[in-house]
Design a protein around this motif. Sequence first.
Motif, mmCIF file in Angstrom:
data_model
loop_
_atom_site.group_PDB
_atom_site.id
_atom_site.type_symbol
_atom_site.label_atom_id
_atom_site.label_comp_id
_atom_site.label_asym_id
_atom_site.label_seq_id
_atom_site.Cartn_x
_atom_site.Cartn_y
_atom_site.Cartn_z
ATOM 1 N N ALA A 47 98.368 23.169 48.267
ATOM 2 C CA ALA A 47 99.590 23.290 48.538
ATOM 3 C C ALA A 47 99.879 23.986 49.480
ATOM 4 C CB ALA A 47 100.152 24.504 47.459
ATOM 5 N N THR A 48 99.464 24.204 50.846
ATOM 6 C CA THR A 48 99.334 24.399 51.821
ATOM 7 C C THR A 48 99.149 24.225 53.724
ATOM 8 O OG1 THR A 48 97.610 26.488 52.186
ATOM 9 C CG2 THR A 48 100.476 26.995 51.336
ATOM 10 N N ARG A 49 98.007 22.763 53.038
ATOM 11 C CA ARG A 49 97.684 22.177 53.384
ATOM 12 C C ARG A 49 98.320 21.995 55.240
ATOM 13 N NH1 ARG A 49 93.252 18.052 52.763
ATOM 14 N NH2 ARG A 49 92.938 16.859 54.764
ATOM 15 N N ASP A 50 99.203 21.995 54.640
ATOM 16 C CA ASP A 50 100.042 21.055 56.355
ATOM 17 C C ASP A 50 100.322 22.587 56.517
ATOM 18 O OD1 ASP A 50 100.007 18.912 55.274
ATOM 19 O OD2 ASP A 50 102.501 19.086 54.297
ATOM 20 N N PHE A 51 100.045 23.231 56.353
ATOM 21 C CA PHE A 51 100.478 24.757 57.597
ATOM 22 C C PHE A 51 99.572 25.377 58.211
ATOM 23 C CE2 PHE A 51 103.549 24.131 54.351
ATOM 24 C CZ PHE A 51 105.228 24.700 54.896
ATOM 25 N N ASN A 52 98.267 24.915 56.839
ATOM 26 C CA ASN A 52 96.940 26.367 57.273
ATOM 27 C C ASN A 52 95.616 25.099 57.504
ATOM 28 O OD1 ASN A 52 98.317 28.924 57.278
ATOM 29 N ND2 ASN A 52 98.026 27.593 54.518
ATOM 30 N N LEU A 53 95.753 24.003 57.930
ATOM 31 C CA LEU A 53 94.742 23.171 58.883
ATOM 32 C C LEU A 53 95.026 21.691 60.402
ATOM 33 C CD1 LEU A 53 91.955 21.919 58.069
ATOM 34 C CD2 LEU A 53 92.637 20.214 56.554
ATOM 35 N N GLU A 54 94.501 22.618 61.090
ATOM 36 C CA GLU A 54 94.157 21.736 61.774
ATOM 37 C C GLU A 54 93.347 21.095 62.296
ATOM 38 O OE1 GLU A 54 96.949 21.650 63.505
ATOM 39 O OE2 GLU A 54 97.985 23.004 63.409
ATOM 40 N N ILE A 55 93.641 19.658 62.760
ATOM 41 C CA ILE A 55 92.561 18.888 62.954
ATOM 42 C C ILE A 55 92.798 18.241 64.143
ATOM 43 C CG2 ILE A 55 90.762 16.689 62.016
ATOM 44 C CD1 ILE A 55 91.968 17.752 59.182
ATOM 45 N N LEU A 56 91.554 18.838 65.073
ATOM 46 C CA LEU A 56 91.736 18.214 66.522
ATOM 47 C C LEU A 56 90.317 17.339 67.041
ATOM 48 C CD1 LEU A 56 92.745 22.266 67.609
ATOM 49 C CD2 LEU A 56 94.142 20.336 67.111
ATOM 50 N N ARG A 57 90.787 16.678 68.239
ATOM 51 C CA ARG A 57 89.166 16.521 69.052
ATOM 52 C C ARG A 57 89.301 16.706 70.130
ATOM 53 N NH1 ARG A 57 87.728 10.761 67.019
ATOM 54 N NH2 ARG A 57 86.699 10.922 68.689
ATOM 55 N N MET A 75 99.463 30.625 56.990
ATOM 56 C CA MET A 75 101.001 31.189 56.097
ATOM 57 C C MET A 75 101.022 31.051 54.881
ATOM 58 S SD MET A 75 104.375 29.058 57.311
ATOM 59 C CE MET A 75 104.250 29.244 58.440
ATOM 60 N N MET A 76 101.341 31.868 53.830
ATOM 61 C CA MET A 76 101.115 32.135 52.507
ATOM 62 C C MET A 76 100.620 31.390 51.683
ATOM 63 S SD MET A 76 104.689 29.217 51.753
ATOM 64 C CE MET A 76 104.126 29.085 52.077
ATOM 65 N N ALA A 77 98.509 31.914 52.488
ATOM 66 C CA ALA A 77 97.239 31.585 51.944
ATOM 67 C C ALA A 77 96.428 32.936 52.793
ATOM 68 C CB ALA A 77 96.930 30.408 52.697
ATOM 69 N N GLU A 78 95.317 33.271 52.285
ATOM 70 C CA GLU A 78 94.310 33.993 52.623
ATOM 71 C C GLU A 78 93.609 33.957 53.901
ATOM 72 O OE1 GLU A 78 90.656 35.577 51.024
ATOM 73 O OE2 GLU A 78 91.598 34.555 49.582
ATOM 74 N N SER A 106 88.811 35.027 65.013
ATOM 75 C CA SER A 106 89.953 36.134 63.314
ATOM 76 C C SER A 106 89.062 35.662 62.556
ATOM 77 C CB SER A 106 91.735 35.241 63.792
ATOM 78 O OG SER A 106 91.457 35.885 62.983
ATOM 79 N N PRO A 107 89.393 37.291 61.586
ATOM 80 C CA PRO A 107 89.108 36.976 60.424
ATOM 81 C C PRO A 107 89.427 36.034 59.331
ATOM 82 C CG PRO A 107 89.944 38.953 60.639
ATOM 83 C CD PRO A 107 89.917 38.337 62.291
ATOM 84 N N ASP A 108 90.629 35.905 59.408
ATOM 85 C CA ASP A 108 91.321 34.743 58.532
ATOM 86 C C ASP A 108 91.465 33.413 59.076
ATOM 87 O OD1 ASP A 108 92.703 35.256 60.522
ATOM 88 O OD2 ASP A 108 95.152 36.289 59.145
ATOM 89 N N THR A 109 90.430 33.056 59.654
ATOM 90 C CA THR A 109 90.826 31.851 60.564
ATOM 91 C C THR A 109 89.039 31.431 60.723
ATOM 92 O OG1 THR A 109 92.414 31.797 61.766
ATOM 93 C CG2 THR A 109 91.317 30.057 62.317
ATOM 94 N N VAL A 110 89.258 30.051 59.676
ATOM 95 C CA VAL A 110 87.501 28.967 59.692
ATOM 96 C C VAL A 110 87.828 28.144 60.779
ATOM 97 C CG1 VAL A 110 85.884 28.140 58.789
ATOM 98 C CG2 VAL A 110 86.864 30.392 57.244
ATOM 99 N N LEU A 111 86.977 28.645 61.757
ATOM 100 C CA LEU A 111 86.926 27.381 63.012
ATOM 101 C C LEU A 111 85.587 26.633 62.674
ATOM 102 C CD1 LEU A 111 87.880 26.269 65.988
ATOM 103 C CD2 LEU A 111 86.481 28.458 66.600
ATOM 104 N N VAL A 112 85.160 25.794 62.511
ATOM 105 C CA VAL A 112 84.804 24.828 62.562
ATOM 106 C C VAL A 112 84.449 23.995 63.563
ATOM 107 C CG1 VAL A 112 83.829 22.267 60.802
ATOM 108 C CG2 VAL A 112 84.713 24.186 60.445
ATOM 109 N N LEU A 113 83.064 23.802 64.592
ATOM 110 C CA LEU A 113 83.201 22.708 65.585
ATOM 111 C C LEU A 113 81.755 21.818 65.813
ATOM 112 C CD1 LEU A 113 82.418 25.673 67.629
ATOM 113 C CD2 LEU A 113 84.321 24.873 68.175
#
Length: 344
Positions: A47-57, A75-78, A106-113
């Motif tokens: 429901a909040t994917r557009d605000f809380n997911l960034e996919i980068l190169r 935003m509006m999510a854990e 950050s404790p409320d961000t999951v970074l994937v490399l």
Amino acid sequence: MSLAAQRAFQKSIRERAFAPVYYVHGDDDYLKEDAVRQLIAAVVDPATRDFNLEILRGGEIDAGTLGSLLDTPPMMAERRMVVVRDIGALKKDTRGAIDRYLVRPSPDTVLVLVTLGAGSKPDKGFEAVALSVGFDPLTEDRVPKWIEHHATTVLGTTISPAAISLLHETVGNDLPALVSELDKLASYASGGQIDESAVTAVVGARQGETMGGLLDAILDRDARRALGLLEPVLSQPKTSAVTIVMALATQTMAVAWARALRDRGTPMSQMYNELFGLLKESGDAVKAWMRGVERWTTPELERALDRVLQADAALKESRLSSDEQLLATLILSLCGDVERSAAA
């Protein structure tokens, strides 16, 4: 991928105890992308994917933009998620921004490399601070387990051992192709178990009418059986004259290598481990090669390799013969060599 890393990765998803940073690497891009998909599905609320997911190169992001994205609260999510693909292409200042972030993520961000492609060595800096999980191509013996796992966990269905064996023999170790066939099989089964008859109906394969069956027939010098299998094997997905010749080359070289060991006095009791260690093939393939050691001489194997090489070259040239005719000629020459050897 190590079993310990696999268990830790799956446990973090299952228990929703996400690591602040994941480092996804290895030589199999399909398995890496599948791991990223699993993480996205578990971490990000649709429901909040557009605000809380960034996919980068990696090669397209600058240090300032990446730093800003990593500092943005959900935003509006854990929690939110930032995926950076192709980290081998990171610019120096962008890599520096990531290194600084990793000191206190950050404790409320999951970074994937995520690395792309094969052949790169794991980054020790990322391994030291992230949940590091490496994905290399599955060995032959692990593919059946992966098929069962995908059918039950991803598709929510069951698949019989006979169906797994036939599907694996027919499609091989190509995971995207296996996923495609499993999707069709699950639809065909309509909630029931995927059995051998379903594989026959959907994939067009019958027990014995597989690449393995064809290779066994040639190894046994049974020309009639091999020729009878040629058309059904060629009609199967991801199978062509080129893949058949490549498989024949692998088989012939493996048997020739084992025959040379045998000629030097290596006992047959040690041959299984020697052959398995050579190419990490399945137990069935190794057993067939061991059978071939006793049925083929070194001169016969040398001639067989020459003929396979000639067939490979012929497939790359313009010619009047069809692929099936070329392969039939190759099969007859390989299976008939025993008669000429005996008459000499």
